[in-house]
Structures are given as C-alpha cells and as structure tokens.
Design a protein around this motif. Structure first.
Motif, PDB file in Angstrom:
ATOM      1  N   VAL A 192     -74.497  42.781 115.003  1.00 48.00           N
ATOM      2  CA  VAL A 192     -75.447  42.668 113.900  1.00 48.00           C
ATOM      3  C   VAL A 192     -75.895  41.214 113.773  1.00 48.00           C
ATOM      4  N   ASP A 193     -77.176  40.973 113.975  1.00 50.58           N
ATOM      5  CA  ASP A 193     -77.757  39.629 113.906  1.00 50.58           C
ATOM      6  C   ASP A 193     -78.040  39.282 112.446  1.00 50.58           C
ATOM      7  N   CYS A 194     -77.519  38.122 111.991  1.00 47.29           N
ATOM      8  CA  CYS A 194     -77.726  37.740 110.597  1.00 47.29           C
ATOM      9  C   CYS A 194     -77.689  36.224 110.404  1.00 47.29           C
ATOM     10  N   ASP A 195     -77.861  35.443 111.475  1.00 50.88           N
ATOM     11  CA  ASP A 195     -77.740  33.979 111.402  1.00 50.88           C
ATOM     12  C   ASP A 195     -76.364  33.564 110.893  1.00 50.88           C
ATOM     13  N   TRP A 196     -75.349  34.218 111.383  1.00 56.18           N
ATOM     14  CA  TRP A 196     -73.954  33.991 110.980  1.00 56.18           C
ATOM     15  C   TRP A 196     -73.577  32.525 111.181  1.00 56.18           C
ATOM     16  N   ASP A 197     -73.097  31.881 110.127  1.00 54.71           N
ATOM     17  CA  ASP A 197     -72.774  30.451 110.180  1.00 54.71           C
ATOM     18  C   ASP A 197     -71.508  30.200 109.366  1.00 54.71           C
ATOM     19  N   PRO A 198     -70.349  30.060 110.033  1.00 53.48           N
ATOM     20  CA  PRO A 198     -69.065  29.950 109.326  1.00 53.48           C
ATOM     21  C   PRO A 198     -68.708  28.518 108.942  1.00 53.48           C
ATOM     22  N   GLN A 199     -69.646  27.742 108.455  1.00 56.16           N
ATOM     23  CA  GLN A 199     -69.392  26.329 108.202  1.00 56.16           C
ATOM     24  C   GLN A 199     -68.779  26.035 106.841  1.00 56.16           C
ATOM     25  N   GLY A 200     -68.637  27.018 105.973  1.00 56.57           N
ATOM     26  CA  GLY A 200     -68.146  26.745 104.626  1.00 56.57           C
ATOM     27  C   GLY A 200     -69.292  26.350 103.713  1.00 56.57           C
TER      28      GLY A 200
END
Length: 451
Positions: free
Chosen positions: A135-143
């Motif tokens: 699933v494409d969602c601009d996932w960004d786990p940076q906090g």
C-alpha cells in the motif's frame, strides 16, 4: 465492557446521513486517480456489513475478512473513501498522544502505557498493509517534532518531557539553531523530537488500502445508510437505492454512530481546518528548511500543526469550531483559511504571499468525559467510535479489535478497550455549543504566537 445493549426490535430507525463536505481535501486532490465507483443496487445480502470507510471501518473490514475468508463482507461509505473525515487529518500515525495541559497526564502511567500499547497495535497493522500488501502512502517513519514558538510553549514541552521520562520513552531536544535550520523559519525557538510516529499521506493510504482488501470484501462508496431495522436473525439496512441484509453489522461511522440509535446525546462534534500550498519551486524549497519532509505538532494543542510533505507542499492546520448537527460550511472553511494565512505569514513571511491551493475541514468527535464506544451494541451489532483525536493509529486498532470481537476472539487490546469509560451525556446542545465556542476562543487566544 463498553457496550450499550438495546432491546432488539424490528423498529425502523431513520438515519441522518453525513452532510456533504463543502470543499475537497487537498490530500484527496493530490492522492492520485479516484477509486472506480461500484454502486450498490437493489437488494443485496452479506455476512457482515461494515459502515464507514475510515481508519476504523476500513481496518474492521480487512480484519473480519482475513479471519473469515469464506464470509461475504460489504464496506459502505457515505462519501468517497479518502475524502471522508479520516482522509482529512494531518497524517500523523502517532504512537503516544500528548496533552501536557492535562494535570494528570504525567501521573497517569498506566493509562499512557495502555494507550501506547493500543496505538502500537494500530501502527503495526498499518505497517503490514504497507510492507506486506504494497500500500503506497508516502510512509515516513521519522517521528514527530513537538515545536514551541513561545516561552509558555517551551514550558509545555518540559512537562511533556517529564511524562516521557516516566514512561521510559526516548526523545531528544532540538534547540533554536537546529529547529530553525530544519524548518527554515525563525518563528520556532525550541522543539522536542519524539521517534515512533509515522508520517503518511492519509487519503493515499486509504484509497490504496481499499485496493488491497481481501477478495471477499465488496466496497460501495457514495452509499449512505438512511434507515435500519436491527433484529434477529438478520439486520436490514436501507440505502437510497435498495437494502443490505446482514448477519452482523459493524458501525464505524465516528460520531454518526449516534444516529443509529446508540449513545444518543453523547457526541460533541468539532471541525478542525487545514490549508495546503501548491508545490514549492526549487528556490522556494530552500526557504523551508534543510529536511525534505517533517511534521510539527505545536506544544500548545491550540497552536498550528505543520507538515512539509514529500511532494514539496506545506500544510498548516489550526482553528477548531463546534459543528452544529455535524455540519460545517464553506464560510467556516474560509474563516479558518484566513487564520491559517496569519500562521503562514508568521512562519515564512518570504513565501506566504503565494497563499493556499486548497482549504478544507474535517470532523472530530469528542465525548465530554473523554469516553469511547467499543463493543457489542446489540445482538450481532458492533461499534467503535469517539477517538477523541489522534485517530489514525488509535482508530486502526479500534477497527481491528472490534472485528476480532465480532468474530468471537479476544486480545490484549480488546481487554484494554473493554475497561474504557463510555461517553457521558452532553449538556443541552445550545449550552454545549456556547461552551465549546467560549473555550476554543479562549484557548486560541491563550496560544498566542503558537498559532
């Protein structure tokens, strides 16, 4: 258990559908092609009907279908998935919400640990959609950054840090030069970076997650439920073009759950508003910091939330208003846009003349006591509602758990949610609306330059 058992009858309950939004969300308009509409026609039947295609409903449908691969599941949404309230949030998938102004926030260690546990369950389920189902969602786990622009905002950050210390949470302080370099704005004086939060494009996630639902799920958008008859052995839900007969019903319609005959006079409907710029040019990007994307949550909860997105836009959110009868107007959106322009001017005076490409509002449902709905509302009728804010991870966990409950399962999350208080009754509508308007205006004024 957070349930509200109702005597099962064949009484027909007329349901007020959600009001159409007066403007399109910027997230939705930049999320790619619309999903193909599959209209519901005539009279159909299913094993499980899920009402509402937001964070709760989408994940309830997914989980029920995973656990019951031979069952037929229908998911309906009154509007377009991704342009509903869930797709209009700021896209923070938060592991630990904060409310530093709440006096018992630091002391409520048990409640905060349970909150963290539930939210991590929601994050893990969203992550599985991204990593296992593409699933494409601009996932960004940076906090996320908790940002302060004033001395009282910095004091709020100090209180938040004490809660994080007691919970054993990692975080780091970001002093003036660094936060100004990250954002390109001299407006900020201090920040606290808390890892664990994921940044996403919410409308993109919701639309693409629909495409990856199990094959036994049928989706009908623009399909409002206008009346229901709950009763054994089947429930009958009417739409404008026919009926859906279901053995089980899961209601994940936020505050609109109250329109189905449960928890009347418990919802406090608010709207919060956001605006989005066009894509910034290369020269403009140099003025908004040295980090490609970031999310700033104001130290004061009535301040301005900011996102710089992967596709090079700025989003600003502030302004809360009471939504009489769950409705907002284009004039409300325009008034909020004016205040967001003030916030833009304060943060990036060299850029703010560009204004905004889109402005919109999104529904947020609160309970007076912070209570929530979770459980079996009537025989084979289940519901989850009242996230009271920070609804991405929390709502996902609620939706997954209520589907598991409807399948006869138990889990640590279900046991936690069973202990939560149910929403208390509100004051009369006029009193509530006046009170909310007074408090929000006061808090907005007190937030000062944090807005």
């Amino acid at each position: 258990m957070n349930s509200f058992n109702q005597t099962m009858t064949r009484q027909r309950i007329v349901v007020q559908p959600p009001h159409p939004e007066p403007t399109v969300s910027g997230w939705y308009s930049t999320s790619g092609p619309e999903l193909p509409l599959v209209p519901q026609q005539g009279d159909v039947a299913c094993d499980c009907l899920v009402i509402g295609g937001g964070w709760m409903g989408l994940h309830a449908a997914r989980r029920f279908a995973e656990l019951n691969p031979q069952a037929s599941v229908i998911l309906v949404d009154a509007g377009r998935i991704g342009d509903n309230a869930s797709g209009r949030c700021m896209g923070f998938v938060i592991d630990l919400a904060h409310n530093p102004r709440k006096r018992d926030f630091v002391e409520d260690i048990k409640g905060n640990k349970e909150e963290l546990f539930v939210n991590l369950e929601g994050i893990a389920y969203i992550r599985s959609a991204v990593e296992e189902h593409g699933v494409d969602c601009d996932w960004d786990p940076q906090g996320k950054y908790h940002s302060a622009a004033t001395s009282h905002g910095a004091e709020d950050l100090d209180r938040f840090s004490k809660a994080l210390d007691k919970l054993g949470q990692n975080y780091s302080w970001v002093e003036t030069p660094e936060i100004q370099a990250i954002t390109g704005s001299k407006h900020y004086i201090k920040a606290l970076h808390h890892p664990g939060t994921i940044l996403v494009q919410p409308a993109k996630y919701l639309k693409n997650a629909v495409k990856r639902l199990p094959p036994n799920v049928t989706i009908h958008e623009n399909t409002a439920i206008v009346a229901v008859r709950f009763g054994a052995p089947k429930h009958i839900c009417e739409t404008r073009v026919g009926t859906i007969t279901a053995s089980k019903v899961i209601i994940c319609a936020s505050g609109y759950l109250t329109k189905f005959g449960f928890f009347n006079n418990r919802a406090i409907p608010l709207y919060t508003f956001a605006s989005m710029t066009r894509q910034l040019t290369e020269s403009e990007l140099s003025q908004v910091g040295n980090k490609r994307a970031y999310g700033l949550i104001p130290a004061d909860s009535f301040g301005t939330t900011v996102r710089r997105t992967i596709d090079n836009r700025l989003f600003l959110r502030n302004v809360y208003s009471y939504a009489m009868n769950f409705k907002t107007t284009e004039q409300d959106v325009l008034r909020a846009r004016t205040q967001q322009q003030v916030a833009f001017d304060r943060r990036w005076p060299g850029l703010s003349s560009m204004g905004f490409e889109a402005s919109w509002g999104g529904l947020l449902t609160l309970a007076q006591n912070g209570g929530m709905v979770f459980g079996e509302l009537a025989k084979n009728v289940y519901g989850a509602a009242f996230c009271n804010g920070t609804g991405v991870a929390r709502g996902t966990a609620f939706g997954k758990a209520v589907a598991e409950l409807a399948t006869g399962q138990s889990s640590a999350v279900i046991e936690i949610l069973k202990t939560r208080a149910t929403p208390s009754r509100t004051y009369p509508r006029l009193v509530t609306s006046m009170g909310v308007r007074f408090v929000t205006a006061l808090r907005f004024k007190q937030a000062g330059a944090e807005v």
